[in-house]
Design an enzyme around this catalytic site. Sequence first.
Site, PDB file in Angstrom:
ATOM      1  CB  CYS A 117       7.451  37.600  21.954  1.00 58.30           C
ATOM      2  SG  CYS A 117       8.255  39.218  21.921  1.00 58.30           S
ATOM      3  NE  ARG A 141       4.425  38.115  19.450  1.00 57.69           N
ATOM      4  CZ  ARG A 141       4.777  36.977  18.879  1.00 57.69           C
ATOM      5  NH1 ARG A 141       3.918  35.975  18.835  1.00 57.69           N
ATOM      6  NH2 ARG A 141       5.981  36.828  18.364  1.00 57.69           N
ATOM      7  CB  SER A 142       7.858  39.516  25.445  1.00 57.69           C
ATOM      8  OG  SER A 142       8.926  40.027  24.703  1.00 57.69           O
TER       9      SER A 142
HETATM   10  P1  4NP Z   1       7.417  40.274  18.718  1.00 60.05           P
HETATM   11  O1  4NP Z   1       7.119  40.733  17.208  1.00 60.05           O
HETATM   12  O2  4NP Z   1       7.982  38.870  18.637  1.00 60.05           O
HETATM   13  O3  4NP Z   1       6.065  40.309  19.332  1.00 60.05           O
HETATM   14  O4  4NP Z   1       8.376  41.268  19.283  1.00 60.05           O
HETATM   15  C1  4NP Z   1       8.086  40.695  16.196  1.00 60.05           C
HETATM   16  C2  4NP Z   1       8.974  41.736  16.075  1.00 60.05           C
HETATM   17  C3  4NP Z   1       9.902  41.726  15.042  1.00 60.05           C
HETATM   18  C4  4NP Z   1       9.941  40.659  14.173  1.00 60.05           C
HETATM   19  C5  4NP Z   1       9.055  39.610  14.302  1.00 60.05           C
HETATM   20  C6  4NP Z   1       8.134  39.629  15.329  1.00 60.05           C
HETATM   21  N1  4NP Z   1      10.869  40.652  13.099  1.00 60.05           N
HETATM   22  O5  4NP Z   1      10.809  39.745  12.288  1.00 60.05           O
HETATM   23  O6  4NP Z   1      11.711  41.548  13.049  1.00 60.05           O
END
Ligand code: 4NP
Length: 162
Positions: free
Chosen positions: A9, A15-16
């Site tokens: 992700c 998600r991952s």
């Molecule tokens: P992930 O979610 O891609 O599912 O781990 C996110 C976690 C952090 C951020 C964006 C998406 N961020 O912008 O910090």
Amino acid sequence: MTKKVLFVCLGNICRSPAAEGVFLHLIEQRQLTDQFLVDSAGTGGWHVGNPADQRMQAAARRRGIHLPSRARQLELGDLESFDHILAMDQDNLHNVNSMVKEFGPRSTANIRLMLSHARRADTLEVPDPYYGGDLGFERVLDLLEDACAGLIEDLLASGTKR
Ligand code: 4NP
């Protein structure tokens, strides 16, 4: 032979890691743990070294699922050391495919959207829950329970064809 599966992700904290935890949970239930090597990574590096987001961990824990992940960033070498790379959304897939271009023929992994393995989902993308409320984390788990079960079925079926 061990199948090496990598979930990808953006941040590798929501998600991952959830996909990794759900997949590990299901293969343990099915006594298939020794057939798989499972990991997760993010296309971005902001959260490297961090455990999964507390909200994601709590939602998973309510379903009896442990998320063991520590965030790491996706590396070119992952494109040859993993057999299957599952991207959570189209942006992630695009970023992985950019790395494939850079790595050239050394990239041997089979790369797909995670929800292409889902049976019931009405979408191809696992929505990013990071800036939303608790329902978003439940939705992520609902989608991933469906897709991980489908992925296990699909990988076992493809293994028997060889
Ligand atoms: P992930 O979610 O891609 O599912 O781990 C996110 C976690 C952090 C951020 C964006 C998406 N961020 O912008 O910090």
